[in-house]
Design an enzyme around this catalytic site. Structure first.
Site, PDB file in Angstrom:
ATOM      1  N   ARG A  58       0.833  -1.316  -0.047  1.00 32.45           N
ATOM      2  CA  ARG A  58       0.009  -0.106  -0.005  1.00 32.45           C
ATOM      3  C   ARG A  58       0.842   1.238   0.107  1.00 32.45           C
ATOM      4  NH1 ARG A  58      -1.817   2.358   4.282  1.00 32.45           N
ATOM      5  NH2 ARG A  58      -2.121   0.631   5.538  1.00 32.45           N
ATOM      6  N   TYR A 111     -15.344  16.117 -16.031  1.00 34.14           N
ATOM      7  CA  TYR A 111     -15.757  14.849 -15.702  1.00 34.14           C
ATOM      8  C   TYR A 111     -16.960  14.678 -14.684  1.00 34.14           C
ATOM      9  CZ  TYR A 111     -16.127   9.889 -14.934  1.00 34.14           C
ATOM     10  OH  TYR A 111     -16.562   8.666 -14.741  1.00 34.14           O
ATOM     11  N   ASP A 183      -6.073  17.835 -14.997  1.00 33.00           N
ATOM     12  CA  ASP A 183      -6.544  16.855 -15.406  1.00 33.00           C
ATOM     13  C   ASP A 183      -6.274  16.593 -16.833  1.00 33.00           C
ATOM     14  OD1 ASP A 183      -7.796  14.491 -16.466  1.00 33.00           O
ATOM     15  OD2 ASP A 183      -9.595  14.333 -15.024  1.00 33.00           O
ATOM     16  N   LYS A 208      -7.522   5.217 -19.521  1.00 35.83           N
ATOM     17  CA  LYS A 208      -7.775   6.084 -20.875  1.00 35.83           C
ATOM     18  C   LYS A 208      -6.191   5.676 -21.675  1.00 35.83           C
ATOM     19  CE  LYS A 208     -11.472   7.391 -18.690  1.00 35.83           C
ATOM     20  NZ  LYS A 208     -12.166   6.221 -18.167  1.00 35.83           N
TER      21      LYS A 208
HETATM   22  N1  LCS Z   1     -11.033  12.239 -15.307  1.00 37.12           N
HETATM   23  C1  LCS Z   1     -11.433  12.248 -16.594  1.00 37.12           C
HETATM   24  C2  LCS Z   1     -11.098  13.313 -17.586  1.00 37.12           C
HETATM   25  C3  LCS Z   1     -12.273  11.018 -17.051  1.00 37.12           C
HETATM   26  O1  LCS Z   1     -12.563  11.237 -18.304  1.00 37.12           O
HETATM   27  C4  LCS Z   1     -12.159  10.033 -15.923  1.00 37.12           C
HETATM   28  C5  LCS Z   1     -13.244   8.937 -16.533  1.00 37.12           C
HETATM   29  C6  LCS Z   1     -11.856  10.297 -14.906  1.00 37.12           C
HETATM   30  C7  LCS Z   1     -10.977  11.372 -14.433  1.00 37.12           C
HETATM   31  C8  LCS Z   1     -11.917   9.103 -13.662  1.00 37.12           C
HETATM   32  O2  LCS Z   1     -11.110   8.135 -13.937  1.00 37.12           O
HETATM   33  P1  LCS Z   1     -11.405   6.491 -13.568  1.00 37.12           P
HETATM   34  O3  LCS Z   1     -12.032   6.507 -12.106  1.00 37.12           O
HETATM   35  O4  LCS Z   1     -12.656   5.996 -14.266  1.00 37.12           O
HETATM   36  O5  LCS Z   1     -10.163   5.832 -13.931  1.00 37.12           O
HETATM   37  N2  LCS Z   1     -14.165   9.127 -17.400  1.00 37.12           N
HETATM   38  C9  LCS Z   1     -14.721   8.164 -17.821  1.00 37.12           C
HETATM   39  C10 LCS Z   1     -15.432   8.470 -19.329  1.00 37.12           C
HETATM   40  O6  LCS Z   1     -15.745   9.449 -19.866  1.00 37.12           O
HETATM   41  N3  LCS Z   1     -16.302   7.540 -19.324  1.00 37.12           N
HETATM   42  O7  LCS Z   1     -15.979   6.431 -18.361  1.00 37.12           O
HETATM   43  C11 LCS Z   1     -15.029   6.672 -17.318  1.00 37.12           C
END
Ligand code: LCS
Length: 393
Positions: A58, A111, A183, A208
């Site tokens: 962790r 997001y 971000d 992503k």
């Molecule tokens: N920041 C952005 C710009 C994102 O698009 C997402 C997830 C996150 C943070 C959060 O990341 P995660 O915890 O999912 O790894 N975006 C998503 C989307 O547009 N569709 O499904 C997830």
């Protein structure tokens, strides 16, 4: 190997990879929860930071460290902290850098969960917020208060494709004593380097582009300043949102081909965006590579490429968009983005459903907006798929 002065593509493949006692060409999965100390004194020294060495997964693990140091170099930062998910990275940033009574200024069209986390959870602990159009520098200037501790920017934003001038916002925020967190998920470090533009912290949903194969959920934060990095790491450890070694292994494999995937996907995206823009049934297209994008000039200054995320709306609005999503055959109807496969989704009813309609509309997320994440397939096949689906609408 010291890769700091080498090119981006070399860093993708080699940065952060530690020496392996067996000469393993890639960092193995250290699938262990804990690490043996050499002696009682050595254990105490590791905890006190007087001796190198891992303690407990962790807190840190060689497979995870390799990824953290790799992405930190790709972002030209001091060091990185990997997290279980992108939202884990967002949570660590808010928790580590905001306190009761602090004020946050952020992009209205971030997001959805990055916003609802503040509005519904952090507000319970006395954090104040202003969600505004951060592409409007006058609005950013007006929103900063004496207690503003963080300006949190998502650029390009998901899915409105709104672009914020990171250099100008960093200057404004720093003059008022606030940190800037970006971000960078939509651009990836391949196309945009927020720390070089003046930001203090950059974060990713590595789910992503960085991983790129739609098989891992994960997050990563990179800080420019050692003191900020230490706060982020300490918070990740106590929140317990660490990445898992196997997750880190897969992401490290993905990152080695980041620029190849991004370059191919953005070539495809440009073709698809131009094709959509010329289609009589399409009302509008938002792609940062098109001259019609309102911040195209800023994009050319701030990013080294246009990426592969497209938002558009059909003339029939929501019903037509829904129909389209039910008729595509090659694109997968699914949330997420940035993988080798093309995905299509409807933000108002899916990724951004947690936001009110009024907030969505203010952020440019109309009910008919369709989000299309372009993959690395043959572009003629992608266009043929859209053509047959739009014909049925
Ligand atoms: N920041 C952005 C710009 C994102 O698009 C997402 C997830 C996150 C943070 C959060 O990341 P995660 O915890 O999912 O790894 N975006 C998503 C989307 O547009 N569709 O499904 C997830």
């Amino acid at each position: 190997m010291d890769t700091k002065k080498l090119g981006f593509e070399t860093k993708m493949v080699h940065a952060g990879i530690p020496h392996d006692p067996y000469g393993s060409a890639v960092t193995p999965v250290y699938q262990t929860s804990t690490f043996a100390f050499d002696s009682a004194q050595n254990g105490a020294d590791r905890f006190a930071g007087r001796a190198d060495g891992f303690i407990y997964t962790r807190i840190g693990n060689p497979t995870i460290r390799a990824l953290e140091q790799n992405v930190a170099e790709l972002e030209n930062g001091f060091d990185g902290v990997a997290t279980a998910s992108g939202m884990g990275a967002v949570t660590v940033c808010y928790m580590a850098l905001l306190s009761q009574g602090a004020h946050l200024v952020s992009t209205g069209s971030v997001y959805g969960p990055s916003r609802t986390l503040v509005e519904q959870q952090f507000s319970r602990f006395g954090v104040e917020y202003s969600y505004i159009d951060t592409s409007d520098l006058g609005a950013v200037r007006a929103a900063i208060r004496p207690n503003t501790k963080m300006v949190y920017v998502e650029s390009p934003s998901n899915p409105a494709m709104l672009v914020t001038d990171i250099r100008a916002v960093s200057e404004l925020a720093h003059a008022r004593g606030a940190l800037v967190v970006v971000d960078n998920t939509f651009a990836s470090p391949c196309l945009q380097k927020p720390l070089d533009l003046g930001a203090d912290v950059v974060l990713h949903s590595v789910t992503k582009f960085i991983n790129g194969h739609a098989d891992v959920v994960g997050g990563l934060i990179v800080a420019r300043d050692p003191a900020v990095y230490k706060k982020l790491r300490a918070m990740m450890i106590v929140l317990g949102v660490n990445m898992d070694p196997h997750q880190a292994f897969l992401v490290s494999r993905g990152v080695k081909t980041l620029s190849l995937r991004v370059e191919r996907a953005q070539q495809n995206a440009m073709r698809v965006a131009r094709w959509l823009e010329a289609h009589p049934k399409v009302a509008w297209v938002r792609y940062v590579g098109l001259e019609s994008h309102p911040q195209h000039e800023l994009v050319k200054r701030q990013m080294s490429g246009f990426g592969s995320m497209i938002s558009f709306e059909l003339k029939g609005g929501y019903e037509a968009g829904r129909n389209l999503m039910d008729n595509v055959k090659l694109a997968t109807l699914a949330v997420s983005l940035g993988g080798v496969e093309t995905l299509i989704e409807h933000p108002a009813s899916m990724t951004h459903a947690g936001m009110s309609q009024a907030d969505r509309l203010e952020g440019g997320i109309t009910d008919g907006l369709v989000r299309y994440s372009v993959g690395i397939e043959n572009v003629e096949d992608l266009i043929a798929d859209l053509e047959q689906a739009i014909a049925k609408v």
